[in-house]
Write an enzyme that holds these catalytic residues in place. Sequence first.
Site, PDB file in Angstrom:
ATOM      1  NE  ARG A 287      61.079  49.986  22.143  1.00 39.65           N
ATOM      2  CZ  ARG A 287      61.725  51.140  22.156  1.00 39.65           C
ATOM      3  NH1 ARG A 287      62.991  51.172  22.502  1.00 39.65           N
ATOM      4  NH2 ARG A 287      61.112  52.241  21.818  1.00 39.65           N
ATOM      5  CE  LYS A 309      47.002  33.878  31.912  1.00 37.65           C
ATOM      6  NZ  LYS A 309      45.619  33.570  32.339  1.00 37.65           N
ATOM      7  CD  GLU A 351      44.308  29.987  43.069  1.00 32.98           C
ATOM      8  OE1 GLU A 351      44.164  29.076  42.229  1.00 32.98           O
ATOM      9  OE2 GLU A 351      43.796  31.126  42.938  1.00 32.98           O
ATOM     10  CE  LYS A 393      50.148  29.215  36.215  1.00 37.54           C
ATOM     11  NZ  LYS A 393      49.918  30.431  36.995  1.00 37.54           N
ATOM     12  CD  GLU A 403      43.519  31.600  29.943  1.00 41.32           C
ATOM     13  OE1 GLU A 403      44.429  31.835  30.754  1.00 41.32           O
ATOM     14  OE2 GLU A 403      42.337  31.878  30.137  1.00 41.32           O
ATOM     15  NE  ARG A 407      48.491  30.325  31.715  1.00 38.42           N
ATOM     16  CZ  ARG A 407      49.579  31.059  31.811  1.00 38.42           C
ATOM     17  NH1 ARG A 407      50.382  31.185  30.772  1.00 38.42           N
ATOM     18  NH2 ARG A 407      49.892  31.668  32.931  1.00 38.42           N
ATOM     19  CG  ASN A 411      40.800  30.669  34.032  1.00 36.00           C
ATOM     20  OD1 ASN A 411      41.787  31.081  34.641  1.00 36.00           O
ATOM     21  ND2 ASN A 411      40.568  30.941  32.761  1.00 36.00           N
ATOM     22  CG  HIS A 414      40.044  31.381  39.158  1.00 36.62           C
ATOM     23  ND1 HIS A 414      40.299  30.130  39.675  1.00 36.62           N
ATOM     24  CD2 HIS A 414      41.041  32.177  39.603  1.00 36.62           C
ATOM     25  CE1 HIS A 414      41.417  30.172  40.394  1.00 36.62           C
ATOM     26  NE2 HIS A 414      41.892  31.400  40.366  1.00 36.62           N
ATOM     27  CG  HIS A 418      38.013  36.341  38.895  1.00 36.55           C
ATOM     28  ND1 HIS A 418      38.535  35.842  37.727  1.00 36.55           N
ATOM     29  CD2 HIS A 418      39.061  36.501  39.734  1.00 36.55           C
ATOM     30  CE1 HIS A 418      39.846  35.694  37.862  1.00 36.55           C
ATOM     31  NE2 HIS A 418      40.190  36.085  39.073  1.00 36.55           N
ATOM     32  CG  HIS A 431      42.348  35.315  44.208  1.00 31.04           C
ATOM     33  ND1 HIS A 431      41.446  35.604  43.194  1.00 31.04           N
ATOM     34  CD2 HIS A 431      43.148  34.324  43.744  1.00 31.04           C
ATOM     35  CE1 HIS A 431      41.717  34.814  42.157  1.00 31.04           C
ATOM     36  NE2 HIS A 431      42.736  34.029  42.465  1.00 31.04           N
TER      37      HIS A 431
HETATM   38  N1  NAD Z   1      50.034  35.994  37.237  1.00 29.66           N
HETATM   39  C1  NAD Z   1      49.259  34.983  37.521  1.00 29.66           C
HETATM   40  O1  NAD Z   1      49.237  33.977  36.826  1.00 29.66           O
HETATM   41  C2  NAD Z   1      48.419  35.036  38.759  1.00 29.66           C
HETATM   42  C3  NAD Z   1      47.810  33.877  39.235  1.00 29.66           C
HETATM   43  C4  NAD Z   1      47.082  33.951  40.421  1.00 29.66           C
HETATM   44  C5  NAD Z   1      46.965  35.157  41.093  1.00 29.66           C
HETATM   45  N2  NAD Z   1      47.570  36.268  40.592  1.00 29.66           N
HETATM   46  C6  NAD Z   1      47.486  37.547  41.299  1.00 29.66           C
HETATM   47  O2  NAD Z   1      48.072  37.392  42.581  1.00 29.66           O
HETATM   48  C7  NAD Z   1      47.514  38.357  43.457  1.00 29.66           C
HETATM   49  C8  NAD Z   1      47.257  37.718  44.796  1.00 29.66           C
HETATM   50  O3  NAD Z   1      48.487  37.286  45.340  1.00 29.66           O
HETATM   51  P1  NAD Z   1      48.708  37.112  46.914  1.00 29.66           P
HETATM   52  O4  NAD Z   1      47.601  36.337  47.467  1.00 29.66           O
HETATM   53  O5  NAD Z   1      50.078  36.628  47.095  1.00 29.66           O
HETATM   54  O6  NAD Z   1      48.508  38.589  47.445  1.00 29.66           O
HETATM   55  P2  NAD Z   1      49.497  39.747  47.945  1.00 29.66           P
HETATM   56  O7  NAD Z   1      50.658  39.880  47.066  1.00 29.66           O
HETATM   57  O8  NAD Z   1      48.655  40.930  48.145  1.00 29.66           O
HETATM   58  O9  NAD Z   1      49.984  39.204  49.361  1.00 29.66           O
HETATM   59  C9  NAD Z   1      49.064  39.066  50.409  1.00 29.66           C
HETATM   60  C10 NAD Z   1      49.513  39.822  51.655  1.00 29.66           C
HETATM   61  O10 NAD Z   1      50.562  39.093  52.297  1.00 29.66           O
HETATM   62  C11 NAD Z   1      51.669  39.955  52.570  1.00 29.66           C
HETATM   63  N3  NAD Z   1      52.847  39.079  52.518  1.00 29.66           N
HETATM   64  C12 NAD Z   1      53.419  38.554  51.432  1.00 29.66           C
HETATM   65  N4  NAD Z   1      54.401  37.723  51.771  1.00 29.66           N
HETATM   66  C13 NAD Z   1      54.491  37.734  53.103  1.00 29.66           C
HETATM   67  C14 NAD Z   1      55.314  37.063  54.052  1.00 29.66           C
HETATM   68  N5  NAD Z   1      56.225  36.155  53.665  1.00 29.66           N
HETATM   69  N6  NAD Z   1      55.127  37.332  55.352  1.00 29.66           N
HETATM   70  C15 NAD Z   1      54.177  38.199  55.743  1.00 29.66           C
HETATM   71  N7  NAD Z   1      53.352  38.847  54.917  1.00 29.66           N
HETATM   72  C16 NAD Z   1      53.506  38.607  53.592  1.00 29.66           C
HETATM   73  C17 NAD Z   1      51.584  40.997  51.513  1.00 29.66           C
HETATM   74  O11 NAD Z   1      52.242  42.169  51.904  1.00 29.66           O
HETATM   75  C18 NAD Z   1      50.088  41.200  51.359  1.00 29.66           C
HETATM   76  O12 NAD Z   1      49.636  42.082  52.345  1.00 29.66           O
HETATM   77  C19 NAD Z   1      46.290  38.897  42.774  1.00 29.66           C
HETATM   78  O13 NAD Z   1      46.552  40.211  42.341  1.00 29.66           O
HETATM   79  C20 NAD Z   1      46.085  37.989  41.581  1.00 29.66           C
HETATM   80  O14 NAD Z   1      45.538  38.651  40.469  1.00 29.66           O
HETATM   81  C21 NAD Z   1      48.291  36.230  39.454  1.00 29.66           C
END
Ligand code: NAD
Length: 526
Positions: A287, A309, A351, A393, A403, A407, A411, A414, A418, A431
Amino acid sequence: LRIFLSGPMGSGKSTLAKHVAKRFGLPHWDLDSVIEQRSGATVAGLFAARGEAEFRALEGAIVRELVAENARGVFALGGGTVLDPVLRRELLRRGVLVTLRADVAELARRVGSGAGRPLLAGQDVTARLRELTAARAAVYAECHATLDTNGRDLEQLAQAVMSLANDPPIVVPLGLRSYRVEVGSGIRSRVGERVSGCAKSERIVLVSDETVAPLWAGAIAALLRQGQRKVIEVVLPAGEEHKTLRSVERIWEAALDGQVDRGGAVVALGGGVIGDMAGFAASTLLRGVPVGQLPTTLLAMVDSSVGGKTGFDTRHGKNLVGTFHQPSFVLCDVEMLQTLPIEERRAGLAEVVKAAWIEGETAVSELERDREALLAGQTEATLRAIRMSIEMKARIVSEDERESDLRALLNLGHTVGHAIEAAEGYQGMRHGEAVALGMVAALRLSARLGRASQNDVERAVALLSGLGLPTNVGPYLHERVLSFIASDKKRGSERIAFVVPGAPGSVNLRSTPIPELLSLLTALEA
Ligand SMILES: NC(=O)c1ccc[n+]([C@@H]2O[C@H](COP(=O)([O-])OP(=O)(O)OC[C@H]3O[C@@H](n4cnc5c(N)ncnc54)[C@H](O)[C@@H]3O)[C@@H](O)[C@H]2O)c1
């Protein structure tokens, strides 16, 4: 360098302010004394004659004046100065706000009979102090750091205040759920200390993915084990396609097999995919246990690790199941970006551009200046960009955690981004690349609506393409992408809260009927 010392009466604000000032050659002010000098009355007298509300207004006006006139110094605040949320957030922005704490028995010993302290007048001092500190706990939690003064001498405390002032974290002020984001080089070494700050037992779940684990998990696990902790390591397959309930279940199972208890914690080591799933698993495990974020991609540092999030993808779409679960700490160590492939760095920079456009002119011109350095992964430029993005942020999240309106500005780019990702089947395009295209679409659309100038559009395109990001959005605005936008209608609504950017710093929401949005976008296709 402004240092604000806050905390309940008896916590030692005035004494410590004097000591820090003397020790480090800074001017200092004791707010209560300044008020007394200026008004020619005692604080107790002012309280009695004018009432608390009027006293607070006077106190606020004086502290604002002192801050405006003095760029450096140590300020001992009154015990109730930070009660005003607007003033509190101002102080957080304009200096380093430190809350001093002590056990109630110690506070009572220090204030003695409570003479001259209007809020204690004629009452059982210990009981009243207990009541006041409990009532103000959420207010005092919104600070850069809480220093425990029990059993520590002035010199130790002064050193702690100065080291904090020299390297302040970014605060996400959310009452009792407030937390700090630290940005720096090599700061992953603090992970043990930060985990100790939020976990009460020794079992810690460390979640990473198959790419990150061989690079960084060994070092982080070793740091965690130093505190006699038992580290339960979970290594998930890498990539968005594994952001699934199945992966979340693996975290739950490993944690429970490892006998994690409610005093334990989860540490997310990885990009946004790992951060979102580890955060979700933590929010539901027993929980809810604390989660600490150790982001390893630029995108995760500037965006996903902050804001709370969490979630995972289902066949219905991305992030449709999730929770709000704020992290207990975030450590952004830029050294961990050294192993990140350049394309991932670029995706994160999209971003950063988004954040700068929301933030304003200074942030955008700084990025224009730092473009080459950012692409090359230069440390100082990267640190600046990360801090700017997180500060922006943090401000928005603290005003609209869930949001309801503000907030949604995050987006920017986005809605179209998306839809492009979805139309591409989440393959072949990152992304961040989709967000870059989405931002260009949003700016061009704004120009059509008369909200952005041609110069704004050209500037954004030059900045994004200079960072190696795609900007030619026209060819993507085809039937399939538009149909994803149409189906994205926020759960039943006929309108989309589309983010319309103007010049940097002037970004607004426009509730737009879907057919109108589609025809505006179709017109951009050319
Ligand atoms: N929670 C939120 O507010 C929020 C905001 C924006 C995006 N997101 C989410 O974030 C995700 C995208 O994140 P991302 O771009 O970090 O993708 P990811 O976590 O898939 O990482 C991208 C790639 O880089 C590799 N990697 C990570 N760190 C590394 C390092 N230091 N050295 C070598 N390789 C490395 C990972 O293994 C992966 O293959 C999406 O799922 C999106 O929905 C969430």
